[in-house]
Write a protein that holds these residues in place. Structure first.
Motif, PDB file in Angstrom:
ATOM      1  N   GLN A 170       0.822  -1.214   0.000  1.00  0.00           N
ATOM      2  CA  GLN A 170       0.000   0.000   0.000  1.00  0.00           C
ATOM      3  C   GLN A 170       0.853   1.260   0.000  1.00  0.00           C
ATOM      4  O   GLN A 170       0.437   2.294  -0.519  1.00  0.00           O
ATOM      5  N   MET A 171       2.051   1.189   0.564  1.00  0.00           N
ATOM      6  CA  MET A 171       2.933   2.355   0.652  1.00  0.00           C
ATOM      7  C   MET A 171       3.867   2.476  -0.547  1.00  0.00           C
ATOM      8  O   MET A 171       4.560   3.471  -0.693  1.00  0.00           O
ATOM      9  N   CYS A 172       3.905   1.470  -1.389  1.00  0.00           N
ATOM     10  CA  CYS A 172       4.886   1.420  -2.479  1.00  0.00           C
ATOM     11  C   CYS A 172       4.392   2.193  -3.704  1.00  0.00           C
ATOM     12  O   CYS A 172       3.286   1.955  -4.183  1.00  0.00           O
ATOM     13  N   PRO A 173       5.229   3.080  -4.239  1.00  0.00           N
ATOM     14  CA  PRO A 173       4.814   3.826  -5.435  1.00  0.00           C
ATOM     15  C   PRO A 173       4.746   2.955  -6.692  1.00  0.00           C
ATOM     16  O   PRO A 173       4.193   3.373  -7.700  1.00  0.00           O
ATOM     17  N   LEU A 174       5.279   1.751  -6.633  1.00  0.00           N
ATOM     18  CA  LEU A 174       5.263   0.848  -7.782  1.00  0.00           C
ATOM     19  C   LEU A 174       4.178  -0.217  -7.698  1.00  0.00           C
ATOM     20  O   LEU A 174       4.167  -1.165  -8.486  1.00  0.00           O
ATOM     21  N   LYS A 175       3.257  -0.043  -6.771  1.00  0.00           N
ATOM     22  CA  LYS A 175       2.222  -1.051  -6.529  1.00  0.00           C
ATOM     23  C   LYS A 175       1.473  -1.426  -7.809  1.00  0.00           C
ATOM     24  O   LYS A 175       1.327  -2.608  -8.130  1.00  0.00           O
ATOM     25  N   ALA A 176       0.990  -0.452  -8.550  1.00  0.00           N
ATOM     26  CA  ALA A 176       0.209  -0.737  -9.760  1.00  0.00           C
ATOM     27  C   ALA A 176       1.049  -1.444 -10.816  1.00  0.00           C
ATOM     28  O   ALA A 176       0.585  -2.400 -11.442  1.00  0.00           O
ATOM     29  N   LEU A 177       2.288  -1.001 -11.004  1.00  0.00           N
ATOM     30  CA  LEU A 177       3.165  -1.655 -11.980  1.00  0.00           C
ATOM     31  C   LEU A 177       3.469  -3.089 -11.580  1.00  0.00           C
ATOM     32  O   LEU A 177       3.518  -3.988 -12.427  1.00  0.00           O
ATOM     33  N   CYS A 178       3.677  -3.305 -10.308  1.00  0.00           N
ATOM     34  CA  CYS A 178       3.979  -4.632  -9.791  1.00  0.00           C
ATOM     35  C   CYS A 178       2.790  -5.575 -10.006  1.00  0.00           C
ATOM     36  O   CYS A 178       2.946  -6.698 -10.486  1.00  0.00           O
ATOM     37  N   ALA A 179       1.608  -5.103  -9.664  1.00  0.00           N
ATOM     38  CA  ALA A 179       0.403  -5.915  -9.852  1.00  0.00           C
ATOM     39  C   ALA A 179       0.166  -6.181 -11.335  1.00  0.00           C
ATOM     40  O   ALA A 179      -0.180  -7.303 -11.731  1.00  0.00           O
ATOM     41  N   GLU A 180       0.380  -5.171 -12.153  1.00  0.00           N
ATOM     42  CA  GLU A 180       0.191  -5.329 -13.597  1.00  0.00           C
ATOM     43  C   GLU A 180       1.152  -6.389 -14.138  1.00  0.00           C
ATOM     44  O   GLU A 180       0.751  -7.260 -14.918  1.00  0.00           O
ATOM     45  N   TYR A 181       2.412  -6.317 -13.715  1.00  0.00           N
ATOM     46  CA  TYR A 181       3.382  -7.330 -14.139  1.00  0.00           C
ATOM     47  C   TYR A 181       2.905  -8.735 -13.754  1.00  0.00           C
ATOM     48  O   TYR A 181       2.915  -9.652 -14.569  1.00  0.00           O
ATOM     49  N   ALA A 182       2.502  -8.891 -12.492  1.00  0.00           N
ATOM     50  CA  ALA A 182       2.098 -10.211 -12.003  1.00  0.00           C
ATOM     51  C   ALA A 182       0.911 -10.759 -12.784  1.00  0.00           C
ATOM     52  O   ALA A 182       0.855 -11.955 -13.083  1.00  0.00           O
ATOM     53  N   LEU A 183      -0.025  -9.892 -13.126  1.00  0.00           N
ATOM     54  CA  LEU A 183      -1.185 -10.332 -13.894  1.00  0.00           C
ATOM     55  C   LEU A 183      -0.791 -10.694 -15.323  1.00  0.00           C
ATOM     56  O   LEU A 183      -1.225 -11.724 -15.850  1.00  0.00           O
ATOM     57  N   ALA A 235       2.200 -11.580 -16.399  1.00  0.00           N
ATOM     58  CA  ALA A 235       3.109 -12.732 -16.395  1.00  0.00           C
ATOM     59  C   ALA A 235       2.455 -13.982 -15.831  1.00  0.00           C
ATOM     60  O   ALA A 235       3.031 -15.056 -15.869  1.00  0.00           O
ATOM     61  N   ARG A 236       1.242 -13.800 -15.300  1.00  0.00           N
ATOM     62  CA  ARG A 236       0.500 -14.898 -14.677  1.00  0.00           C
ATOM     63  C   ARG A 236       1.321 -15.565 -13.572  1.00  0.00           C
ATOM     64  O   ARG A 236       1.433 -16.790 -13.495  1.00  0.00           O
ATOM     65  N   GLU A 237       1.896 -14.706 -12.711  1.00  0.00           N
ATOM     66  CA  GLU A 237       2.651 -15.201 -11.555  1.00  0.00           C
ATOM     67  C   GLU A 237       1.741 -16.079 -10.707  1.00  0.00           C
ATOM     68  O   GLU A 237       0.647 -15.674 -10.351  1.00  0.00           O
ATOM     69  N   GLU A 238       2.209 -17.270 -10.399  1.00  0.00           N
ATOM     70  CA  GLU A 238       1.388 -18.224  -9.645  1.00  0.00           C
ATOM     71  C   GLU A 238       1.560 -18.094  -8.141  1.00  0.00           C
ATOM     72  O   GLU A 238       0.713 -18.565  -7.385  1.00  0.00           O
ATOM     73  N   PHE A 239       2.655 -17.497  -7.703  1.00  0.00           N
ATOM     74  CA  PHE A 239       2.959 -17.466  -6.277  1.00  0.00           C
ATOM     75  C   PHE A 239       3.303 -16.058  -5.828  1.00  0.00           C
ATOM     76  O   PHE A 239       3.744 -15.227  -6.615  1.00  0.00           O
ATOM     77  N   GLY A 240       3.104 -15.819  -4.553  1.00  0.00           N
ATOM     78  CA  GLY A 240       3.561 -14.584  -3.950  1.00  0.00           C
ATOM     79  C   GLY A 240       2.562 -13.452  -3.979  1.00  0.00           C
ATOM     80  O   GLY A 240       1.508 -13.519  -4.607  1.00  0.00           O
ATOM     81  N   GLY A 298       0.230  -5.977  -3.968  1.00  0.00           N
ATOM     82  CA  GLY A 298      -0.865  -6.105  -3.019  1.00  0.00           C
ATOM     83  C   GLY A 298      -1.864  -7.200  -3.348  1.00  0.00           C
ATOM     84  O   GLY A 298      -2.899  -7.309  -2.701  1.00  0.00           O
ATOM     85  N   LEU A 299      -1.571  -8.016  -4.351  1.00  0.00           N
ATOM     86  CA  LEU A 299      -2.476  -9.093  -4.755  1.00  0.00           C
ATOM     87  C   LEU A 299      -1.875 -10.455  -4.425  1.00  0.00           C
ATOM     88  O   LEU A 299      -0.742 -10.747  -4.812  1.00  0.00           O
ATOM     89  N   THR A 300      -2.640 -11.287  -3.744  1.00  0.00           N
ATOM     90  CA  THR A 300      -2.210 -12.660  -3.483  1.00  0.00           C
ATOM     91  C   THR A 300      -2.471 -13.494  -4.734  1.00  0.00           C
ATOM     92  O   THR A 300      -3.151 -13.050  -5.669  1.00  0.00           O
ATOM     93  N   ALA A 301      -1.961 -14.705  -4.732  1.00  0.00           N
ATOM     94  CA  ALA A 301      -2.224 -15.612  -5.844  1.00  0.00           C
ATOM     95  C   ALA A 301      -3.733 -15.829  -6.002  1.00  0.00           C
ATOM     96  O   ALA A 301      -4.255 -15.863  -7.123  1.00  0.00           O
ATOM     97  N   ALA A 329      -4.657  -7.004 -16.794  1.00  0.00           N
ATOM     98  CA  ALA A 329      -4.043  -5.903 -16.051  1.00  0.00           C
ATOM     99  C   ALA A 329      -4.642  -4.571 -16.471  1.00  0.00           C
ATOM    100  O   ALA A 329      -4.917  -3.723 -15.619  1.00  0.00           O
ATOM    101  N   ARG A 330      -4.849  -4.354 -17.743  1.00  0.00           N
ATOM    102  CA  ARG A 330      -5.423  -3.104 -18.212  1.00  0.00           C
ATOM    103  C   ARG A 330      -6.825  -2.904 -17.634  1.00  0.00           C
ATOM    104  O   ARG A 330      -7.209  -1.813 -17.274  1.00  0.00           O
ATOM    105  N   GLN A 331      -7.609  -3.974 -17.559  1.00  0.00           N
ATOM    106  CA  GLN A 331      -8.949  -3.872 -16.999  1.00  0.00           C
ATOM    107  C   GLN A 331      -8.896  -3.446 -15.545  1.00  0.00           C
ATOM    108  O   GLN A 331      -9.745  -2.710 -15.068  1.00  0.00           O
TER     109      GLN A 331
END
Length: 93
Positions: A41-54, A56-61, A65-68, A88-90
């Protein structure tokens, strides 16, 4: 002992400690996930990080701010939305 911060973001890799109940183990995992989400919640890269995970279809971690499980829910709901837009765009548009 307190978990390392890295464990907060990847609690799936931890195994129950001998002598700890399943409920206590589950509670510890949930606490670690909440701790990671609070840091996100405090990280300025939160949206980019979540977008990457979505994307890349990260399965873990915890990513952005998003769990698997959070990501699985997003994937499922995105299937019934606008074609031609990435998951991610949605989420971030």
């Amino acid at each position: 002992s307190e978990p390392y911060v890295q464990e907060w973001f990847f609690p799936e890799g931890l195994t129950p400690t001998k002598g700890i109940s399943t409920n206590a183990y589950s509670s510890r995992i949930r606490l670690m996930e909440l701790s990671a989400k609070q840091l996100c919640q405090m990280c300025p890269l939160k949206a980019l990080c979540a977008e990457y995970a979505l994307e890349a279809r990260e399965e873990f971690g915890i990513w952005g701010g998003l769990t698997a499980q959070d990501r699985k829910t997003i994937y499922a709901s995105a299937r019934s939305t606008t074609p031609g837009h990435s998951t991610a765009r949605q989420l971030f548009d």
